[in-house]
Design an enzyme around this catalytic site. Structure first.
Site, PDB file in Angstrom:
ATOM      1  N   HIS A 165       0.860  -1.191   0.000  1.00  0.00           N
ATOM      2  CA  HIS A 165       0.000   0.000   0.000  1.00  0.00           C
ATOM      3  C   HIS A 165       0.896   1.240   0.000  1.00  0.00           C
ATOM      4  O   HIS A 165       1.843   1.313   0.780  1.00  0.00           O
ATOM      5  CB  HIS A 165      -0.880  -0.014   1.254  1.00  0.00           C
ATOM      6  CG  HIS A 165      -1.960   1.009   1.228  1.00  0.00           C
ATOM      7  ND1 HIS A 165      -1.726   2.339   1.500  1.00  0.00           N
ATOM      8  CD2 HIS A 165      -3.275   0.905   0.937  1.00  0.00           C
ATOM      9  CE1 HIS A 165      -2.865   3.001   1.390  1.00  0.00           C
ATOM     10  NE2 HIS A 165      -3.821   2.160   1.043  1.00  0.00           N
ATOM     11  N   TYR A 193     -15.407   4.167   7.026  1.00  0.00           N
ATOM     12  CA  TYR A 193     -15.782   2.795   6.687  1.00  0.00           C
ATOM     13  C   TYR A 193     -17.241   2.461   6.958  1.00  0.00           C
ATOM     14  O   TYR A 193     -17.576   1.359   7.378  1.00  0.00           O
ATOM     15  CB  TYR A 193     -14.842   1.810   7.376  1.00  0.00           C
ATOM     16  CG  TYR A 193     -13.492   1.769   6.697  1.00  0.00           C
ATOM     17  CD1 TYR A 193     -13.325   1.076   5.505  1.00  0.00           C
ATOM     18  CD2 TYR A 193     -12.398   2.467   7.210  1.00  0.00           C
ATOM     19  CE1 TYR A 193     -12.098   1.053   4.850  1.00  0.00           C
ATOM     20  CE2 TYR A 193     -11.166   2.449   6.560  1.00  0.00           C
ATOM     21  CZ  TYR A 193     -11.030   1.734   5.380  1.00  0.00           C
ATOM     22  OH  TYR A 193      -9.826   1.711   4.719  1.00  0.00           O
ATOM     23  N   ASP A 239     -13.023   3.202  -1.549  1.00  0.00           N
ATOM     24  CA  ASP A 239     -12.193   3.427  -0.359  1.00  0.00           C
ATOM     25  C   ASP A 239     -12.995   4.225   0.655  1.00  0.00           C
ATOM     26  O   ASP A 239     -14.216   4.166   0.671  1.00  0.00           O
ATOM     27  CB  ASP A 239     -10.894   4.101  -0.788  1.00  0.00           C
ATOM     28  CG  ASP A 239      -9.771   3.814   0.187  1.00  0.00           C
ATOM     29  OD1 ASP A 239      -9.989   3.107   1.173  1.00  0.00           O
ATOM     30  OD2 ASP A 239      -8.666   4.321  -0.033  1.00  0.00           O
ATOM     31  N   HIS A 240     -12.309   4.968   1.496  1.00  0.00           N
ATOM     32  CA  HIS A 240     -13.009   5.717   2.541  1.00  0.00           C
ATOM     33  C   HIS A 240     -14.241   6.409   1.970  1.00  0.00           C
ATOM     34  O   HIS A 240     -14.171   7.029   0.911  1.00  0.00           O
ATOM     35  CB  HIS A 240     -12.106   6.817   3.110  1.00  0.00           C
ATOM     36  CG  HIS A 240     -10.861   6.268   3.713  1.00  0.00           C
ATOM     37  ND1 HIS A 240      -9.791   7.062   4.020  1.00  0.00           N
ATOM     38  CD2 HIS A 240     -10.510   5.014   4.068  1.00  0.00           C
ATOM     39  CE1 HIS A 240      -8.831   6.315   4.547  1.00  0.00           C
ATOM     40  NE2 HIS A 240      -9.243   5.071   4.581  1.00  0.00           N
ATOM     41  N   HIS A 297      -7.594   0.565  -4.687  1.00  0.00           N
ATOM     42  CA  HIS A 297      -8.451   1.363  -3.799  1.00  0.00           C
ATOM     43  C   HIS A 297      -8.813   2.609  -4.602  1.00  0.00           C
ATOM     44  O   HIS A 297      -7.924   3.369  -4.979  1.00  0.00           O
ATOM     45  CB  HIS A 297      -7.673   1.857  -2.581  1.00  0.00           C
ATOM     46  CG  HIS A 297      -7.315   0.798  -1.590  1.00  0.00           C
ATOM     47  ND1 HIS A 297      -6.577   1.079  -0.458  1.00  0.00           N
ATOM     48  CD2 HIS A 297      -7.609  -0.517  -1.540  1.00  0.00           C
ATOM     49  CE1 HIS A 297      -6.429  -0.047   0.244  1.00  0.00           C
ATOM     50  NE2 HIS A 297      -7.037  -1.018  -0.391  1.00  0.00           N
ATOM     51  N   CYS A 333      -3.598   2.905  -4.858  1.00  0.00           N
ATOM     52  CA  CYS A 333      -4.549   3.634  -4.016  1.00  0.00           C
ATOM     53  C   CYS A 333      -4.598   5.092  -4.453  1.00  0.00           C
ATOM     54  O   CYS A 333      -3.630   5.836  -4.273  1.00  0.00           O
ATOM     55  CB  CYS A 333      -4.138   3.514  -2.544  1.00  0.00           C
ATOM     56  SG  CYS A 333      -5.202   4.462  -1.443  1.00  0.00           S
TER      57      CYS A 333
HETATM   58  C1  DNO Z   1      -6.669   3.115   5.554  1.00  0.00           C
HETATM   59  C2  DNO Z   1      -6.084   2.021   4.757  1.00  0.00           C
HETATM   60  C3  DNO Z   1      -4.724   1.609   5.266  1.00  0.00           C
HETATM   61  C4  DNO Z   1      -4.274   0.346   4.569  1.00  0.00           C
HETATM   62  C5  DNO Z   1      -2.929  -0.126   5.011  1.00  0.00           C
HETATM   63  C6  DNO Z   1      -2.498  -1.350   4.258  1.00  0.00           C
HETATM   64  O1  DNO Z   1      -7.832   3.257   5.648  1.00  0.00           O
HETATM   65  O2  DNO Z   1      -6.048   2.325   3.419  1.00  0.00           O
HETATM   66  O3  DNO Z   1      -4.792   1.384   6.634  1.00  0.00           O
HETATM   67  O4  DNO Z   1      -5.186  -0.675   4.835  1.00  0.00           O
HETATM   68  O5  DNO Z   1      -1.984   0.857   4.842  1.00  0.00           O
HETATM   69  O6  DNO Z   1      -1.604  -2.081   5.024  1.00  0.00           O
END
Ligand code: DNO
Length: 361
Positions: free
Chosen positions: A207, A331, A317-318, A272, A245
């Protein structure tokens, strides 16, 4: 691509597997053994039990986010070999259970960093936001305590209290770890695990650092195209790949996201996808997934993934927190469900337009 949603597991997540199953097009979850700390061995029975739970709701485990890396590996302490051995055994157990994608990060001390977990947005929702001036003026321990206090009672991923109760100690342990040293330690770790990944066909997906620059003077190494390609070259194995991401690489506006996707063809194992709204360098907040709500052209991002033939798991993602939902910041169910539908819509349109064009030629 395969549309998925992140799920933290029973007792850790406000969202239920059945609710996830009801989002059109979502076939799997990205999950973890949230109770297991970085460095611990993941027993096969626990993985199997998690898998059975997910499959009972007609979903699959499309990948793990995350099998976290112990700080001793990142720091390069002699004890790292024992933790790497545990990691390899965990990968073997995942491989035996047919799980083939593992997301992880190599950020020192903190994982992702946001300065506000509930910033009100113009539409009345709340979102995660970042302001560099806050990071520049706060003690890391206070910063951690604030994040913990504002998480609606949930354990935030990457902010596990067990690890972060040792913030001071960790800063001390990292004091001689430069970006080069951190990179070498990543390479050492990857070289050690690649034979296991080859054996089981496991795709490792690092990531990116979030935000994509050093915070609290800690080095960060997965921040742009150049560094990512350097990492691929250092361990030139297709199983050594990336979680693409948008929200992390996109924190730095000099990163051209579609260009990075194209440059990483064949090595993106997980995506992501989300939007951010930028106000100034180092000052941004998270937006709805829709292009019009933020800074990024989401069509161009999804198009680039389509063009490189991306066939791994993807997840919204978020999300914003809205409609009165009480959830872990970023989330909740509602906004991520909308995000999944939106990304699916973009993908379908791109796919149909491409196929029709091909027929006309
Ligand atoms: C946050 C996530 C990160 C991700 C880690 C992967 O919301 O995108 O915590 O899961 O960096 O190890």
């Amino acid at each position: 691509m395969k549309m998925t949603l992140r799920w933290f597991g029973e007792g850790y997540d406000s969202v239920k597997l059945r609710e996830i199953r009801q989002i059109p097009g979502v076939v799997g979850v990205i999950t973890t053994l949230y109770n297991r700390q970085a460095g611990e061995l993941w027993p096969r029975e626990e993985i199997a039990a998690l898998k059975a739970k997910v499959e009972a709701e007609n979903l699959e485990i499309s990948g793990i986010e995350s099998v976290n890396i112990h700080d001793d590996i990142k720091i390069g302490l002699p004890s790292r070999d024992q933790y790497i051995e545990n990691y390899i055994k965990s990968l073997e157990n995942l491989g035996e259970e047919g799980i083939k994608m593992v997301c992880y990060n190599f950020m020192p001390v903190f994982d992702w960093t946001r300065t506000n977990l509930a910033k009100p947005r113009h539409d009345g929702s709340t979102v995660l936001a970042y302001d560099q001036s806050v990071v520049d003026s706060i003690d890391p321990q206070v910063f951690f305590d604030q994040t913990d206090a504002n998480s609606n009672g949930f354990v935030m991923p990457g902010w596990e209290p067990e690890r972060l109760s040792r913030v001071k100690e960790l800063f001390e342990a990292y004091k001689d770890v430069t970006a080069d040293k951190l990179f070498d330690n990543l390479v050492y770790f990857l070289k050690a695990i690649m034979p296991t990944c080859d054996k089981y066909g496991i795709n490792m997906a690092i990531h990116p650092d979030d935000p994509a620059w050093p915070v609290f003077d800690l080095p960060r190494i997965i921040t742009n195209k150049e560094n990512i390609l350097k990492m691929f070259a250092a361990v030139d194995n297709p199983h050594n790949g990336l979680t693409f991401c948008t929200g992390s690489l996109g924190t730095d506006l000099s990163n051209d996201l579609p260009d990075i996707i194209r440059a990483c063809k064949g090595r993106i194992h997980f995506a992501h996808v989300r939007n951010l709204q930028h106000f100034a360098p180092g000052l941004f907040e998270e937006a709805a997934h829709l292009s019009a709500d933020g800074t990024f052209d989401m069509y161009e991002i999804v198009k680039a993934l389509y063009d490189i033939g991306f066939d791994g798991p993807i997840r919204p993602d978020h999300g914003r927190t809205l409609w009165g939902e009480v959830c872990m910041p970023g989330y909740g169910l509602y906004d991520r469900a909308m995000g999944a539908c939106y990304i699916n819509g973009l993908w379908e349109a791109i796919d149909k337009a491409t196929k029709r064009k091909d027929q006309l030629l």
